[in-house]
Design a protein around this motif. Structure first.
Motif, PDB file in Angstrom:
ATOM      1  N   ASP A  47       0.826  -1.209   0.000  1.00  0.00           N
ATOM      2  CA  ASP A  47       0.000   0.000   0.000  1.00  0.00           C
ATOM      3  C   ASP A  47       0.860   1.259   0.000  1.00  0.00           C
ATOM      4  OD1 ASP A  47      -2.260  -1.572   0.031  1.00  0.00           O
ATOM      5  OD2 ASP A  47      -2.594  -1.383   2.197  1.00  0.00           O
ATOM      6  N   ARG A  48       2.021   1.207   0.671  1.00  0.00           N
ATOM      7  CA  ARG A  48       2.894   2.389   0.753  1.00  0.00           C
ATOM      8  C   ARG A  48       3.706   2.591  -0.515  1.00  0.00           C
ATOM      9  NH1 ARG A  48       4.988   0.148   5.511  1.00  0.00           N
ATOM     10  NH2 ARG A  48       7.087   0.300   4.606  1.00  0.00           N
ATOM     11  N   THR A  49       4.170   1.499  -1.117  1.00  0.00           N
ATOM     12  CA  THR A  49       5.155   1.627  -2.207  1.00  0.00           C
ATOM     13  C   THR A  49       4.630   1.208  -3.568  1.00  0.00           C
ATOM     14  OG1 THR A  49       6.030  -0.608  -1.886  1.00  0.00           O
ATOM     15  CG2 THR A  49       6.992   1.165  -0.539  1.00  0.00           C
ATOM     16  N   GLY A  50       3.476   0.552  -3.610  1.00  0.00           N
ATOM     17  CA  GLY A  50       2.966   0.026  -4.858  1.00  0.00           C
ATOM     18  C   GLY A  50       3.522  -1.352  -5.164  1.00  0.00           C
ATOM     19  N   PHE A  51       2.829  -2.103  -6.006  1.00  0.00           N
ATOM     20  CA  PHE A  51       3.271  -3.445  -6.365  1.00  0.00           C
ATOM     21  C   PHE A  51       4.381  -3.345  -7.408  1.00  0.00           C
ATOM     22  CE2 PHE A  51       3.298  -7.512  -8.517  1.00  0.00           C
ATOM     23  CZ  PHE A  51       3.067  -8.415  -7.490  1.00  0.00           C
ATOM     24  N   PRO A  52       5.507  -4.004  -7.194  1.00  0.00           N
ATOM     25  CA  PRO A  52       6.624  -3.927  -8.149  1.00  0.00           C
ATOM     26  C   PRO A  52       6.368  -4.803  -9.377  1.00  0.00           C
ATOM     27  CG  PRO A  52       7.225  -5.339  -6.318  1.00  0.00           C
ATOM     28  CD  PRO A  52       5.858  -4.805  -6.000  1.00  0.00           C
ATOM     29  N   GLU A  61      12.807  -3.630 -12.696  1.00  0.00           N
ATOM     30  CA  GLU A  61      13.332  -2.336 -12.263  1.00  0.00           C
ATOM     31  C   GLU A  61      12.601  -1.856 -11.012  1.00  0.00           C
ATOM     32  OE1 GLU A  61      13.067   0.683 -15.230  1.00  0.00           O
ATOM     33  OE2 GLU A  61      14.313   2.098 -14.116  1.00  0.00           O
ATOM     34  N   ASP A  62      11.270  -2.030 -10.998  1.00  0.00           N
ATOM     35  CA  ASP A  62      10.497  -1.700  -9.791  1.00  0.00           C
ATOM     36  C   ASP A  62      10.960  -2.537  -8.611  1.00  0.00           C
ATOM     37  OD1 ASP A  62       8.942   0.087 -11.232  1.00  0.00           O
ATOM     38  OD2 ASP A  62       7.336  -1.369 -11.587  1.00  0.00           O
ATOM     39  N   LEU A  63      11.170  -3.825  -8.876  1.00  0.00           N
ATOM     40  CA  LEU A  63      11.532  -4.761  -7.808  1.00  0.00           C
ATOM     41  C   LEU A  63      12.827  -4.334  -7.120  1.00  0.00           C
ATOM     42  CD1 LEU A  63      10.752  -7.556  -6.541  1.00  0.00           C
ATOM     43  CD2 LEU A  63      12.352  -8.565  -8.165  1.00  0.00           C
ATOM     44  N   LEU A  64      13.822  -3.985  -7.915  1.00  0.00           N
ATOM     45  CA  LEU A  64      15.139  -3.697  -7.350  1.00  0.00           C
ATOM     46  C   LEU A  64      15.243  -2.313  -6.746  1.00  0.00           C
ATOM     47  CD1 LEU A  64      17.440  -5.441  -9.971  1.00  0.00           C
ATOM     48  CD2 LEU A  64      16.449  -6.344  -7.869  1.00  0.00           C
ATOM     49  N   SER A  65      14.165  -1.532  -6.850  1.00  0.00           N
ATOM     50  CA  SER A  65      14.147  -0.237  -6.164  1.00  0.00           C
ATOM     51  C   SER A  65      13.459  -0.324  -4.807  1.00  0.00           C
ATOM     52  CB  SER A  65      13.440   0.809  -7.038  1.00  0.00           C
ATOM     53  OG  SER A  65      12.053   0.505  -7.162  1.00  0.00           O
ATOM     54  N   ARG A  66      12.975  -1.520  -4.461  1.00  0.00           N
ATOM     55  CA  ARG A  66      12.277  -1.711  -3.188  1.00  0.00           C
ATOM     56  C   ARG A  66      13.268  -2.104  -2.087  1.00  0.00           C
ATOM     57  NH1 ARG A  66       9.097   0.253  -6.295  1.00  0.00           N
ATOM     58  NH2 ARG A  66       6.872  -0.290  -6.476  1.00  0.00           N
ATOM     59  N   SER A  67      12.799  -2.023  -0.848  1.00  0.00           N
ATOM     60  CA  SER A  67      13.595  -2.461   0.307  1.00  0.00           C
ATOM     61  C   SER A  67      13.471  -3.973   0.455  1.00  0.00           C
ATOM     62  CB  SER A  67      13.102  -1.778   1.584  1.00  0.00           C
ATOM     63  OG  SER A  67      13.165  -0.376   1.461  1.00  0.00           O
ATOM     64  N   ASP A 106      21.602 -11.789  -2.745  1.00  0.00           N
ATOM     65  CA  ASP A 106      22.908 -11.152  -2.611  1.00  0.00           C
ATOM     66  C   ASP A 106      23.555 -10.868  -3.963  1.00  0.00           C
ATOM     67  OD1 ASP A 106      22.723 -11.146   0.127  1.00  0.00           O
ATOM     68  OD2 ASP A 106      23.854 -12.989   0.411  1.00  0.00           O
ATOM     69  N   SER A 107      23.203 -11.679  -4.973  1.00  0.00           N
ATOM     70  CA  SER A 107      23.819 -11.492  -6.288  1.00  0.00           C
ATOM     71  C   SER A 107      23.054 -10.518  -7.168  1.00  0.00           C
ATOM     72  CB  SER A 107      23.933 -12.842  -7.006  1.00  0.00           C
ATOM     73  OG  SER A 107      22.650 -13.372  -7.288  1.00  0.00           O
ATOM     74  N   VAL A 108      21.782 -10.267  -6.855  1.00  0.00           N
ATOM     75  CA  VAL A 108      20.934  -9.457  -7.726  1.00  0.00           C
ATOM     76  C   VAL A 108      20.538  -8.119  -7.108  1.00  0.00           C
ATOM     77  CG1 VAL A 108      18.676  -9.380  -8.890  1.00  0.00           C
ATOM     78  CG2 VAL A 108      20.043 -11.474  -8.951  1.00  0.00           C
ATOM     79  N   VAL A 109      20.225  -8.141  -5.817  1.00  0.00           N
ATOM     80  CA  VAL A 109      19.706  -6.938  -5.158  1.00  0.00           C
ATOM     81  C   VAL A 109      20.861  -6.036  -4.735  1.00  0.00           C
ATOM     82  CG1 VAL A 109      18.360  -6.083  -3.199  1.00  0.00           C
ATOM     83  CG2 VAL A 109      17.676  -8.207  -4.369  1.00  0.00           C
ATOM     84  N   PRO A 110      20.805  -4.745  -5.056  1.00  0.00           N
ATOM     85  CA  PRO A 110      21.854  -3.824  -4.599  1.00  0.00           C
ATOM     86  C   PRO A 110      21.977  -3.861  -3.068  1.00  0.00           C
ATOM     87  CG  PRO A 110      20.439  -2.762  -6.221  1.00  0.00           C
ATOM     88  CD  PRO A 110      19.784  -4.059  -5.882  1.00  0.00           C
ATOM     89  N   PRO A 111      23.196  -3.920  -2.542  1.00  0.00           N
ATOM     90  CA  PRO A 111      23.364  -4.035  -1.087  1.00  0.00           C
ATOM     91  C   PRO A 111      22.656  -2.944  -0.299  1.00  0.00           C
ATOM     92  CG  PRO A 111      25.451  -4.393  -2.210  1.00  0.00           C
ATOM     93  CD  PRO A 111      24.487  -3.944  -3.251  1.00  0.00           C
ATOM     94  N   GLU A 112      22.607  -1.740  -0.863  1.00  0.00           N
ATOM     95  CA  GLU A 112      21.980  -0.635  -0.135  1.00  0.00           C
ATOM     96  C   GLU A 112      20.463  -0.801  -0.016  1.00  0.00           C
ATOM     97  OE1 GLU A 112      22.640   0.726  -4.445  1.00  0.00           O
ATOM     98  OE2 GLU A 112      23.737  -0.376  -2.874  1.00  0.00           O
ATOM     99  N   GLN A 113      19.880  -1.753  -0.787  1.00  0.00           N
ATOM    100  CA  GLN A 113      18.438  -1.987  -0.704  1.00  0.00           C
ATOM    101  C   GLN A 113      18.085  -3.042   0.344  1.00  0.00           C
ATOM    102  OE1 GLN A 113      18.045   0.928  -2.712  1.00  0.00           O
ATOM    103  NE2 GLN A 113      16.082  -0.117  -2.625  1.00  0.00           N
TER     104      GLN A 113
END
Length: 294
Positions: A174-179, A183-189, A207-214
């Motif tokens: 509800d807060r962020t929208g469905f990814p 590109e949407d997926l990898l911008s989520r927490s 660990d291999s796909v998601v940016p560490p900062e996410q």
């Protein structure tokens, strides 16, 4: 070093801190405890304890000896557990181990088994660590992994797949929208994992796909990561079995073959054919046929 009675006495003196406490624990006279300690110190040619008004404190040499004594004492206890599992009756203690996430489907099987066999005392130990069947730590183990456990003295049977998918709480969606897109997926927490749990194939993918900062939250066990996802921190992996019982979750990505592990039913060759172990193994295998496969 060939007198286990003396070493065992020293072990209990160290545990209790007093001669009287050790004597009570061992069921012997306090003079026997003193005689064992004196004889052991004389044989080794070194002091194992410092005597003082409050009792006995192990010296450095004593601590070295007692670490070995403790390990030996534990192995004798585990051997006793193994020997107790070799009887002809379906009775006594039954120890089963599994990762915590399997308790959802395993506990009802064990509960039903105990009710059918009232002389059995069931012990379910859930942990991510591998319990050593060869040391008698358990009669049966349910382990998960891409490949079968390879200890040479164990009997290993494939039981069922354990599928995981990527979920988020409804509040988070509800807060962020469905990814919808990658590109949407990898911008989520994301909620990640630490330690042994991080070896799961879906966390290797993360660990291999998601940016560490996410990856904003990590935990050392799957229960904690599940609750973090439920709390709305971000996206995380949960087994489809558990998620099916949590209507507040939204499946963001369905299970994939490279996120799936197998459940292996493991017994030790020395106990595999005993009536009690065969009874529970057959019960688990029969019930696993009806476990969800989604």
């Amino acid at each position: 070093m060939d007198n286990w009675d003396e070493i065992r006495t020293a072990f209990h003196v160290a545990k209790q801190g007093t001669v009287s406490g050790a004597a009570e624990m061992l069921g012997v006279h306090h003079a026997t405890v003193i005689r064992h300690i004196d004889a052991l110190e004389g044989r080794l040619g070194t002091k194992l304890f410092q005597r003082h008004a409050r009792g006995y404190t192990a010296t450095e040499a004593g601590k070295d000896l007692l670490r070995v004594a403790q390990a030996t004492d534990e192995q004798f206890a585990q051997l006793g557990a193994r020997l107790r599992g070799t009887g002809d009756a379906v009775a006594g203690e039954l120890v089963v181990t599994a990762i915590p996430g399997l308790a959802l489907v395993l506990a009802p099987v064990l509960a039903e088994f105990q009710m059918d066999h009232p002389d059995v005392r069931v012990r379910l130990m859930t942990d991510v660590r591998v319990f050593r069947l060869e040391y008698g730590e358990a009669h049966v183990a349910l382990r998960v992994g891409m490949s079968a456990p390879d200890e040479p003295d164990n009997v290993v049977q494939s039981l069922a797949p354990l599928r995981s998918a990527l979920y988020a709480s409804q509040d988070y969606i509800d807060r962020t929208g469905f990814p919808e897109t990658d590109e949407d997926l990898l911008s989520r927490s994301f909620v990640g994992s630490l330690g042994v749990s991080s070896r799961a194939p879906f966390h290797v993918w993360m660990d291999s796909v998601v940016p560490p900062e996410q990856i904003l939250f990590s935990a050392s066990d799957f229960e904690s990561t599940k609750y973090a996802v439920l709390a709305g921190i971000g996206l995380g992996f949960i087994s489809t079995w558990e998620a099916a019982k949590l209507p507040q979750l939204v499946q963001v990505r369905p299970p994939r073959p490279d996120w799936t592990v197998n459940i292996w039913l493991v017994t030790h060759v020395d106990l595999h054919r005993t009536p009690k172990v065969q009874a529970i193994v057959n019960r688990i295998k029969a019930k696993a046929v009806d476990w969800p496969d989604s």
